[in-house]
Enzyme design. Sequence first.
Site, mmCIF file in Angstrom:
data_model
loop_
_atom_site.group_PDB
_atom_site.id
_atom_site.type_symbol
_atom_site.label_atom_id
_atom_site.label_comp_id
_atom_site.label_asym_id
_atom_site.label_seq_id
_atom_site.Cartn_x
_atom_site.Cartn_y
_atom_site.Cartn_z
ATOM 1 N N ASP A 43 -45.854 9.114 -6.737
ATOM 2 C CA ASP A 43 -47.078 9.819 -6.369
ATOM 3 C C ASP A 43 -47.582 10.573 -7.598
ATOM 4 O OD1 ASP A 43 -49.095 10.968 -4.744
ATOM 5 O OD2 ASP A 43 -47.874 12.755 -4.475
ATOM 6 N N ARG A 79 -59.551 16.690 -10.391
ATOM 7 C CA ARG A 79 -59.686 16.285 -8.986
ATOM 8 C C ARG A 79 -61.072 16.703 -8.508
ATOM 9 N NH1 ARG A 79 -54.893 15.644 -6.125
ATOM 10 N NH2 ARG A 79 -55.768 16.669 -4.300
ATOM 11 N N ASP A 92 -56.217 9.794 -5.233
ATOM 12 C CA ASP A 92 -57.366 10.239 -6.016
ATOM 13 C C ASP A 92 -58.227 9.053 -6.434
ATOM 14 O OD1 ASP A 92 -56.741 12.857 -5.809
ATOM 15 O OD2 ASP A 92 -55.679 12.986 -7.707
ATOM 16 N N ILE A 152 -56.153 -0.612 -9.376
ATOM 17 C CA ILE A 152 -56.636 -1.196 -8.126
ATOM 18 C C ILE A 152 -56.887 -0.069 -7.141
ATOM 19 C CG2 ILE A 152 -54.259 -1.599 -7.371
ATOM 20 C CD1 ILE A 152 -55.267 -4.038 -5.854
#
Length: 1407
Positions: free
Chosen positions: A432, A840, A922, A999
């Site tokens: 992650d 972010r 994200d 991807i």
Amino acid sequence: MADPIRWARYRWQRLISAEGGEGSSSSSNSNNKCYQSSKPLGKHRIVIPCLGHFKEEYEKVSKLYMNNKIRTTKYTLLNFLPRNLFEQFHRVANLYFLFLVVLNWVPLVEAFQKEITMLPLVAVLTIIAVKDGLEDYSRYKMDKQINNLVTKVYSRKEKKYIDKRWKNVNVGDFIRLSRNEIIPADMVLLYSTDLDGICYIETAGLDGETNLKQRQVVRGYSEQASEIDPENFSSRIECESPNDDLNRFRGFVEHSNKDRVGLSKENLLLRGCTVRNTEAVVGIVVYAGHETKAMLNNSGPHYKRSKLERKVNSDILWCVLLLILMCLTGAIGHGMWLSRYSEIPFFNIPEPGGKLIPPALAGFNMFWTMIILLQVLIPVSLYVSIEIVKLGQIYLIQNDIDFYHEKTDSTIQCRALNIAEDLGQIQYIFSDKTGTLTENKMVFRRCSIAGQEYCHEENAKRLESYQEVDSEDEASADHQCGSSNDHQCGSSTHVSKCQGHNCTPVNEPLKRKSLNQLLRREDGTGDDSHPGHVAFSSPIETDVVPDTQLLEKFSQFSSDSYQQPEEASSKFSWETMYITDFFLALAICNTVVVSVPNQPRQKMRLASLGRMPIKSLEEIRQMFQRLSVRRQSSSPLPSMKESSSSSSESPTSFVSKLSLFRAKLASPALDGTAQRAADPHHTDSPEHPQVPQAGGVWTLAAGGEHSCVASPQASPPTPRLCYEAESPDEAALVHAARAYKCVLQSRTPEQVTVDLAGLGSLTFQLLHILPFDSLRKRMSVVVRHPLSNSVVVYTKGADSVMMDLLRTAPEGGVNHSEIEQKIKERTQKHLDAYARRGLRTLCIAKKVMSDAEYAEWLNHHFLAETSIDNREALLLESAMRLETGLTLLGATGIEDRLQEGVPDTIQALRRAGVKIWMLTGDKRETAVNIAFACKLLEPDDRIFTLKSESRDACALVMSKILEDIQKNNTAQKSPSQHLGNVCASPSTQAPGFSAGLVIDGRTLEHVLHDSLQNIFLELTEKCRAVVCCQATPLQKSLLVRLVRSKLQAMTLAVGDGANDVSMIQVADIGVGISGQEGMQAVMASDFAISQFRHLRKLLLVHGHWCSTRLTNMVLYYFYKNVAYVNLLFWYQFFCGFSGTSMTDYWILILFNLLFTSVPPILYGVLDKDVPAEILLQLPQLYMISQKSGAYLPSAFWITLLDAFYQSLVCFFVPCFTYYGSDIDILSFGNPINTAALFTILFHLLIECKSLTWIHAAATLGSILLYFVFTLGFGTVCNTHSSPPNPYWVMEKQMADPIFYLVCLLTTCVALLPRYLLRVLQGTLFPSAVLRAKHFDSLSPQERRAASKKWRGDWTGNCRVEFQATSRSSSSAPGVVSEEESTASILPTSEPPFQACSRGQLLTKPSG
């Protein structure tokens, strides 16, 4: 979709039907029948109290439900022995030895004394049974302690709450809990002493999260003036059957008049949680005991079989085949030996009937006798030894000081005890991003409002000061406004000072403090009154320096801006409106709990009598009137007669009659501000304030004083508040709003109070909260604005979904449409720029609704809330209906810095041959930049972005990328590269072309289809790194499962949040990081660490050691057993294959069980082939354990051949020595047994890579134990069965010098080949491990030079798994973009996040 719609239509008709029509008893009966038929027992449960008229029905229903007594033990006193034996005999080895014990009781095939044969099995079973019994007894004591806890339960007989033990609580009981009490069972909240019907709970017992969670009293009960009386409770609860989903609860409360109120997880108090902030709460139990969600999730420790264990089982099968072959040889030899005698031999004793056993039958019986005799070939003690070794390895890992993290005061946790060796064989790591690679400390960096960007230069300088204090090398990206942007950032260059607010100025004392002190410091203050357990509250997150230009614009806001917002003529007024709504959305659109610093578990209440300085009796009267208005606004639920008097009434009038929505649809102007805003004749203004009328308190200033609206200069100082958020993003946005004097002051289920600069406290009526979920990827709150008196929806979410929800044709006309289109375009540019900087991003939007629109939506939402079946689908449809036609306000950029040591760790793991995939939710630009920053991607890498809208287009794009890569591979591959892949390591030092694949989540849906899985895996194998962005938790787990099953690779998944649990559980090894998002990932993991960098030593050092140690020990056990058993087998050729032994049976059994058991265990725990420093310095050594180089099939068979050779030497050297002598059988076997002991123990010393005094002591101790036992046994054991009599055998032989000569000669001859092999291997052709081991004796300068040369030789010999090609753009043409799919190739020279300048991210066009 037809079923939910049909069901919703039916529920709508039920609600609006004239059930109570005059004389319509048949209608009522039909409704009752329909109600009864809609409750299948298998799906729903009915909960009623054991009170009043429910008593008879309760007695029938309660029999179906469990009580609250729990039992986590596996055994009882009665079933312990049979059940434990039953479980132990599930292991094939135990069944095998049980078979041998039974077989030895058959007289025809008896080989040993019956008791001796039972000894190994009884010893193993006893050890495991004692261990299981002690573990179960500890669980029994814990169960007893929990079951005997006391809680308050309502007694029907005594008409009051009495103390009852937890185990006596039943479904339907009323329970009263006080502050800090643990909840004994799952219960629906019916009363709280909190005026707003709120109960805060701490769920650390379930998920490890210490942040408070809000739970709300069921609507219709929260407005009660006094505590609920169980005797007057006449409702029944229908809910779903028990399940283990902690985040879902569906049901409804049906009153006696058939009115229903929906139930959700917000109304459910879960067993194991703790009440933290309320004096008392009352609830009714719906799930008890093992039916509670906590117990259903407590499935016990999960068991994973290691790869080595599976291979050991297969090799034991080879040993079984070898045993059968040896026994067949003995059986055939015995039959042939008997058939050679023409006359009956004297030793062939006939049966009692006088008949002789024919040679064929005697050979058959001898087969089973040989099975018993050679049973030691199957290493029964190996399993026990493996378990002991694993415990020792886990102990060493847990006590490694390098895994200790001082800031969090935590170290590594080994939750799985049986897969430590798999740490040394990992091939793929799935990681992650947020909280795993990054710190999960969200820092507000930039924002864009109404198309204008604000760079927050001074805030960037503040962050640099923290980085200097922390002595980190990470540069503060985005420090200056980038010149690459097409606009100028709205920020001045002079230093911004904090003006009476919660902004910590950048000063010298701050720089002198250590980061540990800063992390422990209270938010905004220097004292220690606030405990440090509140997450997301470190100064680096809370102290935000506002942008001066933005602060200046925001400070000019006034209430007049909301009077005619659509008719605002000046651009400045219009922009101010956007800024105000933007910060209101940051402050309101969340679930943050507000508390005071000195009592962080007590929420902030502005309406508290103790906190409001009362100045007059008029204010007291106003306060009580305000409280009475809220009480009167929620009367008991009306009957269906009242709510459905006419079928033609409007939706607005219908909903307004439902008391549970009365407070939301009635005039929300409980505050004087809203009343004056709605009154056209009211002339009051902020410049001319008036005394509030009786309608309620108008504003409450930041300091808690009742005051009129004042200017910012006259505002009292903001109180010190503590924000407890469920996620760091929410905390960062709330603190950012606070820096601009838009302070979230309090939150209740019905209202949110915000202290707004220039206006004082504004109370927003909170109508609905639509929480964030992975499908919508956004969160919304519905409020009634106190200034405009309109219903406003504030929404925040990912730009990938938010941009599609914006309105296309605003009502304001062409000008507004053009303005909003420009805002959208500029904001999108800012979002892309933020993502390229690794920030972010979130979009902020709003929507204004009329009362009619809101009432229409509310009707549908009510049906969804009160449903049990398909509730999630209906609520999702309702939320999507609301979140359309939004107006974009702006966007935020939040930085989540990399953890310390992440780039070095990833580089080391890549050199170790481990492929790393980053799976994140994200957006693409953010994920790619973080990948560059942590060196998952290098500046020279060619990035392929796979984005497709259809499956066919996705397949076409992947085929084109593969063709492109393979074309360059063919052109650039040298002849030496065609020799094969020696090392599958994507080394960063390999010359040539390297590719990375990016991807997104939508394309992953196509890729995970069965038809595209193979081509996708082929593509990923040719890429050095894979980045999956915008991936859901389910997609993460599917990717891990795909690689694990299709490629048969060893996988490791690492994460820190609840969204990573699924992939952690699917992987071969799951690693949880104990970060700021609770402990759910840790609780589901096999190993828990506090920092990602600890993964480096865990794999490269301990993983290598555990794998190498255990494989060498397993091979040694096979060698030891085969070598010793063959001594008995060779003797059969000299005794007519009669199944006799030249060694006493006790010594034979104890040889493996006692005399040679301790040294290999110590060898498996303590041996170090390479020091830890060298393993960290040379990660390529990990490939040896990764490929199980020490446990290849060839190594197994070579070990067996060596065992056969040594057994031949150990038998025939004494045999030839004593040939022709008259010694007895035990005197002949004693030197054989003793020489075998020396050979087996010294063989282990040759194999040890790091001899210590512990190894030497264990070896000497084993030899001494052998001699002490044989001497003592030969002294005290005087059997009368001559000639095999052990009496005084060892004593006699120790007096003979030949005995010592035989033992010495045998040991030397047996070990000479292996010793010569090790010597030649260490001098002429040393292995990589031996070469690396010599580095430890070099000086630091010599070691660096040798290490550099060693890595160069290694890189030259090992070829990376993906083929190296030229990275020139001319030889790698780009993939053609299509309408539905894109394969974009990013610039090859794009620098990583850390290498870019502070002002901008430099980009170069692809050549």
